[in-house]
Design a protein around this motif. Sequence first.
Motif, mmCIF file in Angstrom:
data_model
loop_
_atom_site.group_PDB
_atom_site.id
_atom_site.type_symbol
_atom_site.label_atom_id
_atom_site.label_comp_id
_atom_site.label_asym_id
_atom_site.label_seq_id
_atom_site.Cartn_x
_atom_site.Cartn_y
_atom_site.Cartn_z
ATOM 1 N N VAL A 62 17.835 154.920 49.182
ATOM 2 C CA VAL A 62 18.022 153.844 50.162
ATOM 3 C C VAL A 62 17.089 154.026 51.350
ATOM 4 N N LEU A 63 16.940 155.278 51.789
ATOM 5 C CA LEU A 63 16.170 155.537 52.997
ATOM 6 C C LEU A 63 14.660 155.577 52.745
ATOM 7 N N GLN A 64 14.241 155.765 51.497
ATOM 8 C CA GLN A 64 12.816 155.725 51.171
ATOM 9 C C GLN A 64 12.413 154.263 51.013
ATOM 10 N N MET A 65 11.994 153.657 52.114
ATOM 11 C CA MET A 65 11.665 152.230 52.104
ATOM 12 C C MET A 65 10.195 151.980 52.421
ATOM 13 N N LEU A 66 9.350 152.977 52.145
ATOM 14 C CA LEU A 66 7.925 152.782 52.400
ATOM 15 C C LEU A 66 7.347 151.701 51.497
ATOM 16 N N GLY A 67 7.955 151.507 50.315
ATOM 17 C CA GLY A 67 7.513 150.417 49.459
ATOM 18 C C GLY A 67 7.665 149.075 50.157
ATOM 19 N N ILE A 68 8.797 148.876 50.842
ATOM 20 C CA ILE A 68 9.016 147.653 51.604
ATOM 21 C C ILE A 68 8.018 147.554 52.751
ATOM 22 N N GLN A 106 12.590 147.407 45.007
ATOM 23 C CA GLN A 106 12.826 147.007 46.391
ATOM 24 C C GLN A 106 12.035 145.747 46.734
ATOM 25 N N SER A 107 10.799 145.670 46.261
ATOM 26 C CA SER A 107 9.962 144.507 46.553
ATOM 27 C C SER A 107 10.541 143.248 45.926
ATOM 28 N N GLY A 108 10.980 143.367 44.686
ATOM 29 C CA GLY A 108 11.596 142.210 44.033
ATOM 30 C C GLY A 108 12.822 141.742 44.785
ATOM 31 N N ALA A 109 13.673 142.672 45.202
ATOM 32 C CA ALA A 109 14.881 142.312 45.949
ATOM 33 C C ALA A 109 14.519 141.668 47.285
ATOM 34 N N ALA A 110 13.511 142.214 47.965
ATOM 35 C CA ALA A 110 13.112 141.672 49.263
ATOM 36 C C ALA A 110 12.603 140.237 49.135
ATOM 37 N N ILE A 111 11.800 139.981 48.135
ATOM 38 C CA ILE A 111 11.258 138.635 47.938
ATOM 39 C C ILE A 111 12.372 137.652 47.601
ATOM 40 N N LEU A 112 13.321 138.084 46.784
ATOM 41 C CA LEU A 112 14.433 137.214 46.408
ATOM 42 C C LEU A 112 15.359 136.913 47.578
ATOM 43 N N LEU A 113 15.500 137.862 48.501
ATOM 44 C CA LEU A 113 16.416 137.700 49.629
ATOM 45 C C LEU A 113 15.737 137.131 50.873
ATOM 46 N N ARG A 114 14.481 136.809 50.766
ATOM 47 C CA ARG A 114 13.717 136.372 51.938
ATOM 48 C C ARG A 114 14.364 135.198 52.662
ATOM 49 N N ASP A 115 14.726 134.160 51.937
ATOM 50 C CA ASP A 115 15.273 132.961 52.584
ATOM 51 C C ASP A 115 16.603 133.254 53.267
ATOM 52 N N ARG A 116 17.457 134.019 52.610
ATOM 53 C CA ARG A 116 18.752 134.341 53.207
ATOM 54 C C ARG A 116 18.573 135.192 54.463
ATOM 55 N N LEU A 117 17.664 136.163 54.394
ATOM 56 C CA LEU A 117 17.436 137.013 55.552
ATOM 57 C C LEU A 117 16.852 136.204 56.703
ATOM 58 N N GLY A 118 15.926 135.291 56.395
ATOM 59 C CA GLY A 118 15.337 134.449 57.430
ATOM 60 C C GLY A 118 16.375 133.596 58.119
ATOM 61 N N ALA A 119 17.314 133.046 57.338
ATOM 62 C CA ALA A 119 18.385 132.226 57.923
ATOM 63 C C ALA A 119 19.290 133.079 58.806
ATOM 64 N N LEU A 120 19.581 134.297 58.369
ATOM 65 C CA LEU A 120 20.444 135.185 59.139
ATOM 66 C C LEU A 120 19.811 135.529 60.483
ATOM 67 N N LEU A 121 18.497 135.713 60.488
ATOM 68 C CA LEU A 121 17.798 136.107 61.703
ATOM 69 C C LEU A 121 17.505 134.929 62.625
ATOM 70 N N ARG A 122 18.040 133.758 62.312
ATOM 71 C CA ARG A 122 18.002 132.638 63.243
ATOM 72 C C ARG A 122 18.980 132.854 64.392
ATOM 73 N N ARG A 123 19.871 133.807 64.229
ATOM 74 C CA ARG A 123 20.825 134.118 65.294
ATOM 75 C C ARG A 123 20.123 134.984 66.340
ATOM 76 N N PRO A 124 20.095 134.519 67.581
ATOM 77 C CA PRO A 124 19.364 135.276 68.626
ATOM 78 C C PRO A 124 19.821 136.718 68.775
ATOM 79 N N ALA A 125 21.120 136.981 68.608
ATOM 80 C CA ALA A 125 21.624 138.346 68.786
ATOM 81 C C ALA A 125 21.100 139.289 67.716
#
Length: 401
Positions: free
Chosen positions: A70-76, A279-298
């Motif tokens: 989990v902590l080895q995220m240099l690929g991301i 990790q890259s595949g998961a990141a690309i698939l979750l991109r839209d959901r993560l982007g929507a989540l980060l619309r929250r200023p906090a």
Amino acid sequence: MSSLAVVARRIEAATPAHRDRAVDGLRALALLAVPTGHWLLGGFTPSPDGALHNASPLGTFAGLAPASWVLQMLGIFFLVGGYASVLSYRRRKGSTRAWLGGRLARLGRPVLGVTAVWAALLPLLHFGLGVPVDTLRTASTLVVQPLWFVGVYAVVTALTPYCVRAARRLGAWAAAPLLGSVAVVDLLRYGPYADAVPSWLGLLNVLPGWLFAYQLGVSWGEGRVARHHAWALLLGGAALFAVLLLLFGYPASMVGVPGEARTNSHPPSLLVLALAAAQSGAAILLRDRLGALLRRPALWAPVVVVNLSAMTVLCWHQTAMLAAAIPAAYAGEVPGLVGAPDSAGWILARLAWMPVFAGLLLLIGRYARGFESPWTEAGPARRALAGLLAAGFGVFALGLG
């Protein structure tokens, strides 16, 4: 809390509409995984003369190895680095040389800063405060440890124009030859003829091993990685990871374990690429959901702050841990800080130390972040002195002097 809300709203208002929040969020997540991993999995044992030496709980608790997955995220990190680089490269107004020079300067200034400061600290700590030389060598090794990444990242950044050409010609498949190259080297160094293979052969994996995820990011930025490619990366990477781990005897830990003959990360093995692919595949698939989540200023505000201090976090997080451990060594063994990391109590105590390390990093970063900005007030003499100090520190840290 109200003041934090005001800051969050200001950051939100200053964020351009075109900003890719998901990519910034992924970069911040991968960046924070670096100090978290080093702080959790790095310990110190004292010698009879009071000097500190590196130790790791992974040597005793092999069951902690999945935490390194989990902590080895240099690929991301390399994935989003490639993505961001291709967008920046596309927007450049000057020559490719000028674009590359600017990006390399942003990487080099903080590295030069931390190594020059440590070079000045070494004689003060030893002759002024009596810190043992072995402790200083341990500290220097830890400070240099994350900086190899900067050198590799600088090289792959320099290859961006070639990665763009490969992406436009081959799309998502542009990264496949890099995977194949690492597989061949691994077969040679771990296969039937391993005894006849020179030990340096593994170094051939350094460039293709880390360029793999960067190339994926470039292809992604060029719009050549579709959802079906992302699913293939996720499922194929996970399957390859399982096969290498269960059938081919790859070490379970993604970081080096003291006493182990093989390591996955230095240089990167095929297992590292398998994890990076998943990790890259998961990141690309979750991109839209993560982007929507980060619309929250906090949620968005911390991501911006972390990204603005990326190199400071990378270069100085080990110093924050050492700032707690070196003074503590004078008191003997301190649970979770100085002492063999061989018990559950040590792990619990180390978790309690994590906020202390984070607080020290914030304090250090308040002053060290200036190294990330252009050194407009530093003349040639000061820059030459900084370079000389950094070179001296490198010689000491690498045991060459």
